[in-house]
Design a protein around this motif. Structure first.
Motif, PDB file in Angstrom:
ATOM      1  N   GLY A   7       0.802  -1.222   0.000  1.00  0.00           N
ATOM      2  CA  GLY A   7       0.000   0.000   0.000  1.00  0.00           C
ATOM      3  C   GLY A   7       0.838   1.275   0.000  1.00  0.00           C
ATOM      4  O   GLY A   7       1.930   1.327   0.569  1.00  0.00           O
ATOM      5  N   GLY A   8       0.277   2.279  -0.636  1.00  0.00           N
ATOM      6  CA  GLY A   8       0.920   3.595  -0.639  1.00  0.00           C
ATOM      7  C   GLY A   8       1.069   4.160   0.766  1.00  0.00           C
ATOM      8  O   GLY A   8       1.971   4.957   1.037  1.00  0.00           O
ATOM      9  N   VAL A  10       2.125   2.555   3.235  1.00  0.00           N
ATOM     10  CA  VAL A  10       3.290   1.930   3.860  1.00  0.00           C
ATOM     11  C   VAL A  10       4.587   2.367   3.170  1.00  0.00           C
ATOM     12  O   VAL A  10       5.561   2.722   3.824  1.00  0.00           O
ATOM     13  N   LYS A  14       1.807   9.421   2.784  1.00  0.00           N
ATOM     14  CA  LYS A  14       0.774   9.967   1.899  1.00  0.00           C
ATOM     15  C   LYS A  14       0.502  11.452   2.140  1.00  0.00           C
ATOM     16  O   LYS A  14      -0.122  12.106   1.323  1.00  0.00           O
ATOM     17  N   GLY A  44       0.786   0.683  -4.409  1.00  0.00           N
ATOM     18  CA  GLY A  44      -0.047   1.877  -4.503  1.00  0.00           C
ATOM     19  C   GLY A  44       0.767   3.070  -4.987  1.00  0.00           C
ATOM     20  O   GLY A  44       1.999   2.985  -5.114  1.00  0.00           O
ATOM     21  N   HIS A  50      -1.540  10.360  -5.591  1.00  0.00           N
ATOM     22  CA  HIS A  50      -2.840  10.887  -5.136  1.00  0.00           C
ATOM     23  C   HIS A  50      -2.897  12.409  -5.073  1.00  0.00           C
ATOM     24  O   HIS A  50      -3.931  13.007  -5.381  1.00  0.00           O
ATOM     25  N   ASP A 170      -0.831   0.351   6.622  1.00  0.00           N
ATOM     26  CA  ASP A 170      -0.105   0.926   7.766  1.00  0.00           C
ATOM     27  C   ASP A 170      -0.862   0.784   9.087  1.00  0.00           C
ATOM     28  O   ASP A 170      -0.556   1.480  10.050  1.00  0.00           O
ATOM     29  N   GLY A 173      -4.910  -4.107  10.351  1.00  0.00           N
ATOM     30  CA  GLY A 173      -5.885  -4.856   9.555  1.00  0.00           C
ATOM     31  C   GLY A 173      -7.129  -3.997   9.399  1.00  0.00           C
ATOM     32  O   GLY A 173      -7.050  -2.771   9.462  1.00  0.00           O
ATOM     33  N   ILE A 174      -8.272  -4.656   9.228  1.00  0.00           N
ATOM     34  CA  ILE A 174      -9.534  -3.913   9.107  1.00  0.00           C
ATOM     35  C   ILE A 174     -10.171  -3.816  10.505  1.00  0.00           C
ATOM     36  O   ILE A 174     -10.274  -4.810  11.221  1.00  0.00           O
ATOM     37  N   ALA A 177     -13.887   0.696  12.753  1.00  0.00           N
ATOM     38  CA  ALA A 177     -13.861   2.095  12.286  1.00  0.00           C
ATOM     39  C   ALA A 177     -12.394   2.474  12.084  1.00  0.00           C
ATOM     40  O   ALA A 177     -11.507   1.728  12.506  1.00  0.00           O
ATOM     41  N   ASN A 178     -12.143   3.622  11.454  1.00  0.00           N
ATOM     42  CA  ASN A 178     -10.752   4.034  11.222  1.00  0.00           C
ATOM     43  C   ASN A 178     -10.007   4.146  12.570  1.00  0.00           C
ATOM     44  O   ASN A 178     -10.326   5.016  13.378  1.00  0.00           O
ATOM     45  N   PRO A 179      -9.004   3.275  12.796  1.00  0.00           N
ATOM     46  CA  PRO A 179      -8.330   3.277  14.104  1.00  0.00           C
ATOM     47  C   PRO A 179      -7.536   4.556  14.382  1.00  0.00           C
ATOM     48  O   PRO A 179      -7.242   4.862  15.533  1.00  0.00           O
ATOM     49  N   LYS A 180      -7.209   5.298  13.313  1.00  0.00           N
ATOM     50  CA  LYS A 180      -6.448   6.540  13.525  1.00  0.00           C
ATOM     51  C   LYS A 180      -7.351   7.647  14.052  1.00  0.00           C
ATOM     52  O   LYS A 180      -6.882   8.633  14.590  1.00  0.00           O
ATOM     53  N   THR A 201     -15.526   3.793   7.602  1.00  0.00           N
ATOM     54  CA  THR A 201     -14.178   3.941   7.020  1.00  0.00           C
ATOM     55  C   THR A 201     -13.830   5.412   6.801  1.00  0.00           C
ATOM     56  O   THR A 201     -13.401   5.797   5.713  1.00  0.00           O
ATOM     57  N   ALA A 202     -14.025   6.227   7.832  1.00  0.00           N
ATOM     58  CA  ALA A 202     -13.712   7.661   7.709  1.00  0.00           C
ATOM     59  C   ALA A 202     -12.335   7.832   7.086  1.00  0.00           C
ATOM     60  O   ALA A 202     -11.387   7.142   7.467  1.00  0.00           O
ATOM     61  N   THR A 210      -8.902   7.364  -4.703  1.00  0.00           N
ATOM     62  CA  THR A 210      -9.457   6.029  -4.990  1.00  0.00           C
ATOM     63  C   THR A 210     -10.192   5.451  -3.775  1.00  0.00           C
ATOM     64  O   THR A 210     -10.228   4.244  -3.582  1.00  0.00           O
TER      65      THR A 210
HETATM   66  P1  ATP Z   1      -2.880   3.466  -1.552  1.00  0.00           P
HETATM   67  O1  ATP Z   1      -4.244   3.461  -2.176  1.00  0.00           O
HETATM   68  O2  ATP Z   1      -2.214   4.798  -1.611  1.00  0.00           O
HETATM   69  O3  ATP Z   1      -2.029   2.380  -2.074  1.00  0.00           O
HETATM   70  P2  ATP Z   1      -3.145   1.849   0.831  1.00  0.00           P
HETATM   71  O4  ATP Z   1      -3.479   0.682  -0.027  1.00  0.00           O
HETATM   72  O5  ATP Z   1      -1.924   1.747   1.658  1.00  0.00           O
HETATM   73  O6  ATP Z   1      -3.127   3.197  -0.004  1.00  0.00           O
HETATM   74  P3  ATP Z   1      -5.297   3.234   2.155  1.00  0.00           P
HETATM   75  O7  ATP Z   1      -6.276   3.372   1.046  1.00  0.00           O
HETATM   76  O8  ATP Z   1      -4.506   4.428   2.565  1.00  0.00           O
HETATM   77  O9  ATP Z   1      -4.323   2.028   1.841  1.00  0.00           O
HETATM   78  O10 ATP Z   1      -6.040   2.594   3.392  1.00  0.00           O
HETATM   79  C1  ATP Z   1      -5.372   2.411   4.635  1.00  0.00           C
HETATM   80  C2  ATP Z   1      -5.885   3.438   5.603  1.00  0.00           C
HETATM   81  O11 ATP Z   1      -7.299   3.245   5.778  1.00  0.00           O
HETATM   82  C3  ATP Z   1      -5.311   3.325   6.998  1.00  0.00           C
HETATM   83  O12 ATP Z   1      -4.197   4.167   7.094  1.00  0.00           O
HETATM   84  C4  ATP Z   1      -6.468   3.775   7.903  1.00  0.00           C
HETATM   85  O13 ATP Z   1      -6.206   5.010   8.504  1.00  0.00           O
HETATM   86  C5  ATP Z   1      -7.665   3.936   6.955  1.00  0.00           C
HETATM   87  N1  ATP Z   1      -8.924   3.352   7.435  1.00  0.00           N
HETATM   88  C6  ATP Z   1     -10.146   3.946   7.322  1.00  0.00           C
HETATM   89  N2  ATP Z   1     -11.097   3.169   7.836  1.00  0.00           N
HETATM   90  C7  ATP Z   1     -10.503   2.033   8.279  1.00  0.00           C
HETATM   91  C8  ATP Z   1     -10.977   0.822   8.912  1.00  0.00           C
HETATM   92  N3  ATP Z   1     -12.284   0.622   9.194  1.00  0.00           N
HETATM   93  N4  ATP Z   1     -10.062  -0.133   9.223  1.00  0.00           N
HETATM   94  C9  ATP Z   1      -8.739   0.033   8.932  1.00  0.00           C
HETATM   95  N5  ATP Z   1      -8.225   1.156   8.350  1.00  0.00           N
HETATM   96  C10 ATP Z   1      -9.080   2.143   8.021  1.00  0.00           C
END
Ligand code: ATP
Ligand code: IP8
Length: 260
Positions: A7-8, A10, A14, A44, A50, A170, A173-174, A177-180, A201-202, A210
């Motif tokens: 992922g982007g 990681v 971003k 990514g 992005h 980063d 896992g899933i 809700a958004n853990p950050k 998924t805020a 995307t």
């Molecule tokens: P890219 O599209 O640039 O390759 P990526 O594949 O690394 O990015 P992201 O699209 O950035 O992934 O998704 C990961 C991010 O999603 C995490 O950093 C986290 O903050 C966010 N996020 C939002 N909702 C959730 C959720 N319910 N569970 C886990 N992460 C979540």
């Protein structure tokens, strides 16, 4: 065979334009080499794609001439990131080769219209590790749009029916809700397609054209419908990707493919 998306979130920061996480990428390359299994890699675009794609509204298709500059610049920048990823993999003696989506596929209203699988097939058969990535691409209806790494994962899953699809991100896992943003968010260790329905998924503060985790969850559902298991794992934590690749237990989210 496995398909793995780095992922982007990681491999780059971003929130900072063109910021490659070389140390993390070097460790991930080491873990991939150590696992020694056949795989196709996707990465990514992170902050190489992005931010520019948002500035020039590239995912909406052509609406003004200035976007041509933005398209060209984005294409060059994601290829620059791809070169950094390739050289890091090659330093670990992985025969990684570049497969830029703009050169082997065309979109139609964000969906795949034409794709040349034989190029990928050929490289895989010869023992290379193909590396494709989130890119800008021609689009039959929109003139051009974005081909995300998640879309590539879906397409590769359908064509190659891999043993597993792995998304390296980063966070652990899933979560519910958004853990950050939500300290009470709970990590889903194991999930079915149905379990993915009620999550929130805020989005994070940075540019993401995307749909971030929302788009990824849709992709994972589609992969699960093909009967393929998916794992979402934290690439910032040492050895977790390695453990996933060799089938050892580790902290992650395991999404079960639907039985046919
Ligand atoms: P890219 O599209 O640039 O390759 P990526 O594949 O690394 O990015 P992201 O699209 O950035 O992934 O998704 C990961 C991010 O999603 C995490 O950093 C986290 O903050 C966010 N996020 C939002 N909702 C959730 C959720 N319910 N569970 C886990 N992460 C979540
Ligand atoms: O980072 C997006 O791909 P992703 C590609 O996999 C561009 O979502 C150019 C923004």
């Amino acid at each position: 065979m496995f398909i793995v998306k780095l992922g982007g979130s990681v491999i780059t920061d971003k929130s900072k334009r063109y910021c490659f996480h070389v140390k993390t990428m070097t460790r991930l390359a080491y873990e991939i080499k150590k696992a020694d299994i056949p795989l196709a890699l996707v990465h990514g675009a992170g902050s190489y794609g992005h931010i520019l794609a948002k500035e020039y509204q590239l995912n909406d298709g052509y609406n003004n001439k200035d976007q041509l500059k933005g398209f060209a610049l984005t294409q060059a920048k994601v290829q620059e990131l791809n070169s950094l990823v390739l050289s890091t993999l090659q330093e670990k003696k992985i025969s990684a080769i570049s497969l830029p989506p703009h050169a082997f596929l065309r979109l139609d209203d964000h969906r795949i219209d034409e794709i040349n699988y034989s190029i990928i097939d050929n490289y895989l058969k010869k023992g290379f590790t193909p590396v494709t990535f989130g890119d800008v691409a021609l689009d039959k209806t929109l003139s051009f749009s974005i081909c995300s790494g998640d879309l590539l994962m879906r397409v590769l899953a359908k064509h190659y029916k891999p043993k597993k699809a792995v998304f390296v991100v980063d966070v652990d896992g899933i979560y519910s809700a958004n853990p950050k943003k939500n300290p009470d968010a709970v990590l889903l260790k194991s999930a079915s397609v149905g379990d993915l329905e009620n999550l929130t998924t805020a989005v994070d503060g940075h540019a993401d054209v995307t749909e971030g985790m929302k788009g990824k969850i849709n992709t994972i559902k589609m992969i699960a419908q093909l009967g393929i298991d998916t794992i979402v794992v934290n690439g910032n934590k040492k050895n977790r990707l390695y453990k996933v690749l060799v089938g050892e237990e580790t902290i992650c989210t395991y999404i079960h493919g639907m039985k046919k």
